[in-house]
Design an enzyme around this catalytic site. Structure first.
Site, short mmCIF file in Angstrom:
data_model
loop_
_atom_site.label_atom_id
_atom_site.label_comp_id
_atom_site.label_asym_id
_atom_site.label_seq_id
_atom_site.Cartn_x
_atom_site.Cartn_y
_atom_site.Cartn_z
CB SER A 43 5.26 18.96 41.89
OG SER A 43 5.62 18.33 40.94
CG HIS A 60 -21.42 35.82 43.39
ND1 HIS A 60 -22.29 34.66 43.52
CD2 HIS A 60 -22.15 36.66 43.88
CE1 HIS A 60 -23.38 34.82 43.92
NE2 HIS A 60 -23.26 36.27 44.21
#
Length: 452
Positions: free
Chosen positions: A278, A155
């Site tokens: 980027s 989880h």
């Protein structure tokens, strides 16, 4: 801009490999149809249906170079038929006698379906090769990191310790499962098609079944139990396997994306100077390959669903699905091939940050092994009572950001039965990885042949 990224000169290598694009090129498709006509003629000659000399000439001339592509393209416009232009063009390269026996007793779908199956056979060979490479690469990494303890997560949260090798061995086993699926499934979808107009082989008289068997044998395909003109479950199964392989690849790539997050920083897909993350943030080391892989797998799985809708057919033959078969099957294979290639590069070049793995493991301040303390204390207090005791201390440790050890040592319900040295040993996450290493060994043993 190209209408498809697969055909784009700029992006084509981001969406497909040269090898798989070649398998589904126009040249390859038409060559498979020619191979099918050659096998048909040879099978019919063997049963005395057409002259052996005609079959010999058809087989000798069954070469893409003998097809006039300009003529075929114009023929498509005039006839609106996917095969007649090829038949006419091919017949022109033959003697009048041999040309008259091209496509004898077959229907269009016999040739186009069988030709497509031959392309899928070539595609599968490449897919199997790439799956084996992924299996080998993951096995090597599983072996290398067999005992490297790290935080196992459920989880999205730290759960219990595992080893990195254990995590990767699960990937390896899944790749191996896909190889098994392909081996089992190919007898249902690498099947030749020869049935004639409505699938009954009436055009070949009492020699139909014999011709069909020889035809399939010559092409190295399974002989169908019954005509499958409208039974597209084979293609749907193939698409399902491709989609499942894509699912595994996506899961692995996405796992690496998450583990490369700055907050975790345990695994990186690989970096060399010159790789840019980027255009505006020079510091970024983004998991570009893994992100590309996940994008491709989404396209694959979306297109693969066409295999299921194509199963709805009418009567004994229906043309509505042919063009979708010719579209989605090549696309999912081409996209899968490049996703597999990229992931194999990632697996071979990935960077493992051992210090971050260890820091993250101990950053939980003992909470990651609360299960062990609870089970050991349960021998004295009972499992449920021990759970309550550890739960209270664990929540307090989490909220107050204190080591679990300090809180347990201050809890008389714990220290009444467990001393400090024992607690320290129990709270060492490097001592609670279960059978992680042994489970890795089971996978390595199962696929040992791929490590040689």
């Amino acid at each position: 801009m190209a209408s498809s990224m697969i055909d784009s000169e700029l992006f084509k290598d981001q969406y497909g490999t040269e090898e798989m694009r070649h398998i589904f090129s126009d040249q390859a498709q038409i060559q498979k149809w020619l191979d099918t006509w050659a096998a048909l003629a040879e099978a019919e000659a063997a049963e005395g249906i057409i002259p052996k000399a005609a079959a010999k000439e058809i087989a000798e001339k069954a070469n893409y170079q003998n097809i006039n592509m300009s003529e075929v393209r114009e023929g498509f416009k005039k006839t609106a038929h996917p095969l007649m232009p090829q038949i006419r063009s091919f017949a022109k390269s033959l003697s009048p006698e041999a040309g008259g026996y091209v496509h004898w007793g077959a229907t269009t779908q016999d040739i186009t379906d069988t030709g497509l199956v031959l392309q899928l056979k070539d595609a599968q060979q490449l897919i199997v090769k790439q799956l084996q490479e992924l299996l080998t690469s993951s096995l090597k990494q599983a072996k290398k990191y067999r005992t490297l303890i790290m935080a196992g997560r459920t989880h999205g949260q730290p759960a219990v310790p595992i080893t990195l090798g254990y995590k990767i061995a699960i990937w390896a086993n899944e790749f191996g499962n896909h190889l098994d699926r392909i081996k089992d499934g190919q007898k249902r979808y690498l099947v030749g098609e020869l049935g004639g107009a409505a699938g009954t082989l009436a055009s070949l008289g009492d020699k139909g079944l014999a011709v069909q068997k020889t035809f399939c044998d010559l092409l190295g395909l399974e002989t169908p139990t019954i005509t499958w003109h409208v039974s597209r479950d084979g293609f749907a199964e193939f698409a399902s396997i491709i989609s499942m392989i894509a699912g595994t690849i996506a899961r692995v790539a996405n796992e690496i994306i998450n583990l490369q997050r700055t907050e975790i920083g345990e695994i990186e897909e690989g970096f060399t100077m010159g790789k840019v993350g980027s255009s505006t943030m020079p510091q970024k080391r983004n998991p570009m390959k893994c992100e590309n892989i996940v994008s491709l797998t989404r396209i694959i799985q979306a297109n693969a669903t066409l295999g299921f809708s194509s199963m709805m057919q009418e009567h004994e033959r229906d043309m509505t699905f042919w063009q979708s078969d010719w579209s989605y099957l090549p696309q999912i294979c081409i996209n899968l091939s490049t996703a597999m290639k990229m992931l194999n590069d990632v697996l071979n070049q990935m960077i493992v940050h051992k210090d971050n793995i260890k820091n993250n493991l101990f950053e939980t301040k003992g909470l990651i092994v609360s299960e062990r303390v609870m089970l050991d204390l349960g021998r004295y207090l009972g499992r449920q009572n021990a759970h309550e005791v550890i739960y209270e201390n664990a929540m307090k440790a989490f909220e107050e950001k204190k080591p679990l050890l300090d809180l347990l040592l201050a809890d008389k319900r714990v220290t009444a039965d467990v001393d400090e040295p024992t607690l320290r040993e129990m709270l060492n996450p490097e001592k609670y990885s279960g059978a992680s290493a042994e489970l890795v060994d089971r996978v390595l043993s199962k696929y040992h042949a791929f490590l040689k």
